[in-house]
Design an enzyme around this catalytic site. Structure first.
Site, PDB file in Angstrom:
ATOM      1  CD  GLU A  78      -2.811   1.114   2.419  1.00 18.42           C
ATOM      2  OE1 GLU A  78      -2.567   0.310   3.340  1.00 18.42           O
ATOM      3  OE2 GLU A  78      -3.650   2.012   2.498  1.00 18.42           O
ATOM      4  CG  ASP A  79       1.693   2.687   3.364  1.00 22.84           C
ATOM      5  OD1 ASP A  79       0.648   3.030   2.777  1.00 22.84           O
ATOM      6  OD2 ASP A  79       1.739   2.409   4.573  1.00 22.84           O
TER       7      ASP A  79
END
Ligand code: MN
Length: 480
Positions: A78-79
Site C-alpha cells: 500500500e505504502d
C-alpha cells in the site's frame, strides 16, 4: 506494553520456538526497513516500528515464518513501490498472498468513502475464508494501532474504537483469540468512554489489592492438594477485563455480584485430572449452585474448553476457578492460532480445516459472502447475522447450535441439514409443539418433525427465516 520493539527482540522471540526461521525473518525485516525508510508514524517514530511490533505480537503466538514475513511487509504494497510479484520472487507466493490479503484496496476507485470502507471491511472479514492467517495479521495490526491511538485526533480515536468493537472484537471472539479480544475491548472502551473506563479501572485495582492475600492462600491450598495427588499443574490469577466488567454493570448488576470477576486458572496435564481437580476444589470450597459449567464436554462454538465453577472463597468473596489442560489453555488464550504451537509444521492446514468443520460461524460467513454482491449489504448482513447477539439452542442429542437472535425453527432445521428443512412439517420446542416461525430462545431444546411426503417449504417461509442460508435454500426449492 511492547513499547519500542527492536529487531533483536523479534529475533529473540522467534528463536525461542523455531530458530530455523531467523534468516528469512531478517531478510524480510531488511526489505521492509529499506522500503519504509524515511516514512514516519504519527507519533514521529520511524514507520518500521509498526510492522516490527505487529510481527512481534504474532511471534508471541508462535506464528510460522510466512506469517511473520508477511507481518513485516504488511504495509509495503500500500505504502511503497514494491509489487506482489516482487514479494513472491524474494520469498514465496504464500507470503505474497498474505500481504496482498491484508492490504487495503484503497487504490481502487469507489464512489464514496463509505463505499471504500465497506469494501475494506469485506476484505478483512472474508480474508479468513482463504487463509485464517490474514485475519490474524489484521488483528495484530489493529492491536498495535489501538495501542498507539493517542497520536490520532479525538474523532479518529472514537471512529477506530467503534470499528474495533464492531468488526475486530467479534472476529477475535469467533476464532477464540481471547487475549487479543480482551485487550482490544479495553482499548476501545478507554477511548469511547474515558471516564467510565477510569472509574472501573480504579475499582478493579482496589478489589485486586483487597483480595490478593485470599487468592494467594487459595493458590497454595489447591496446589498442595494437587501435589498430594501427583497432578502436574500450573496456576494463575486473572481478573475480568475492564470492558467485561463494564458490560455487566451496564446490565444493571453490582460489581460485587459479578461471579467471575476474580478467577483462578488451574492448568493440569489431562482431562481426567481436570475432573479430579474439580472434585478437590469442591471438597475444600463450597460451590455456588448453578454456576458450574462443563465446557469440556460442551465446548463453546469457538472451541473454548474448560471447567468453570464459582466457589465461596475464605474471605466470603466469590471466586471462579477455571480448570483445563495445558493445550486447552493455549486455545483459551490464542484460539485457532494456538495450533501454531500445538501442531507446529502442519498448523496451517489444521487451522483451515477445523475452521470449516468445527467453527459454526464459518459456513454462514461463506454463504453470506456468496449471496450478497453489494459490499454495504454484505457488511450489514454480517453484523446482523453473525456479529450481533446470538442464541445457543440444543438439538435433541444435546449438541449446541449457534443462531442469530430472532431465529425460528425454520432456521434451525436448515442449519441441521437442507433435507430436514425441506421436509419439515412441525417443530417441538422443550416438549411442546410450536409454530415453525416462533422465535427461539437461549437453551431451547429443538426437535424438528419431518415427513418425506411433505409439500416442501412454502414461499412465505422466506420471510419467517432469519438466516441467509435458510432463505436461500427455500428460494432454491421453490424455483424447482
Ligand atoms: Mn498496518
Amino acid at each position: 506494553m511492547n513499547d519500542k520493539i527492536s529487531i533483536d527482540d523479534l529475533i529473540q522471540s522467534v528463536k525461542s520456538y523455531n530458530a530455523s526461521m531467523v534468516s528469512t525473518i531478517r531478510k524480510a525485516y531488511d526489505m521492509a526497513y529499506n522500503l519504509h525508510n524515511g516514512q514516519l508514524r504519527q507519533s514521529g517514530e520511524p514507520y518500521i516500528i509498526h510492522p516490527l511490533t505487529v510481527a512481534y505480537i504474532l511471534s508471541e503466538m508462535m506464528a510460522d515464518a510466512d506469517t511473520i514475513c508477511a507481518a513485516l511487509l504488511h504495509d509495503t504494497l500500500e505504502d511503497t513501490n514494491i509489487t506482489k510479484e516482487e514479494i513472491a520472487e524474494n520469498f514465496n507466493s504464500n507470503v505474497a498472498n498474505l500481504v496482498d490479503g491484508v492490504t487495503k484496496i484503497s487504490k481502487l476507485n469507489f464512489s464514496s468513502k463509505e463505499d471504500q470502507n465497506h469494501a475494506n471491511t469485506r476484505k478483512i472479514i472474508t480474508g479468513i475464508t482463504t487463509d485464517v492467517r490474514i485475519i490474524l495479521i489484521k488483528l495484530a495490526d489493529r492491536l498495535h494501532n489501538m495501542r498507539t491511538l493517542q497520536f490520532k485526533t479525538e474523532f479518529k480515536q472514537k471512529e477506530n474504537a467503534l470499528e474495533t468493537l464492531e468488526i475486530f472484537v467479534p472476529m477475535a471472539y469467533y476464532i477464540g483469540a481471547y487475549r487479543i479480544k480482551s485487550e482490544l475491548e479495553d482499548l476501545s472502551l478507554r477511548y469511547l468512554k474515558p471516564d467510565m473506563y477510569k472509574k472501573i479501572e480504579e475499582k478493579k485495582l482496589k478489589i485486586e489489592n483487597e483480595s490478593e492475600a485470599c487468592l494467594k492462600e487459595m493458590l497454595r491450598t489447591i496446589q498442595s492438594m494437587l501435589e498430594d495427588e501427583n497432578i502436574p499443574n500450573e496456576m494463575k490469577v486473572r481478573t475480568k477485563n475492564i470492558y467485561g466488567i463494564y458490560k455487566k454493570l451496564e446490565e444493571g448488576g453490582k460489581i460485587s455480584d459479578i461471579h467471575d470477576l476474580l478467577a483462578l486458572k488451574i492448568m493440569v496435564d489431562d482431562v481426567n485430572n481436570c475432573y479430579q481437580t474439580l472434585r478437590l476444589v469442591h471438597s475444600k470450597y463450597h460451590p455456588v449452585n448453578g454456576k458450574f459449567k462443563d465446557f469440556i464436554c460442551n465446548p463453546k462454538t469457538n472451541m473454548y474448553r474448560s471447567l468453570h465453577t464459582t466457589v465461596f472463597a475464605p474471605d466470603d468473596r466469590l471466586v471462579q476457578t477455571q480448570i483445563r489442560t495445558f493445550d486447552m489453555d493455549k486455545i483459551a488464550s490464542f484460539g485457532l492460532s494456538a495450533y501454531w504451537d500445538i501442531k507446529k509444521g502442519t498448523a496451517r492446514e489444521v487451522m483451515q480445516q477445523s475452521l470449516k468443520d468445527k467453527y459454526q460461524f464459518f459456513n454462514s460467513l461463506v454463504e453470506i459472502n456468496k449471496v450478497f454482491g453489494d459490499n454495504k449489504e454484505f457488511v450489514n448482513q454480517v453484523k446482523k447475522e453473525l456479529f450481533a447477539n446470538k442464541i445457543y439452542v440444543y438439538t435433541t442429542k444435546g449438541e449446541i447450535i449457534e443462531l442469530p437472535i430472532g431465529s425460528t425453527p425454520i432456521d434451525f432445521a436448515y442449519k441441521i441439514h437442507t433435507d430436514v428443512g425441506n421436509t419439515m412439517v412441525a417443530a417441538i420446542v422443550n416438549d411442546e409443539y410450536v409454530d415453525i416461525d416462533k422465535p427461539l430462545s437461549n437453551k431451547d431444546r429443538v426437535r424438528i418433525i419431518t415427513d418425506d411426503l411433505s409439500f416442501g417449504p412454502r414461499e412465505d417461509w422466506i420471510d419467517k427465516a432469519v438466516t441467509t442460508h435458510a432463505k436461500r435454500k427455500i428460494r432454491e426449492f421453490n424455483r424447482k
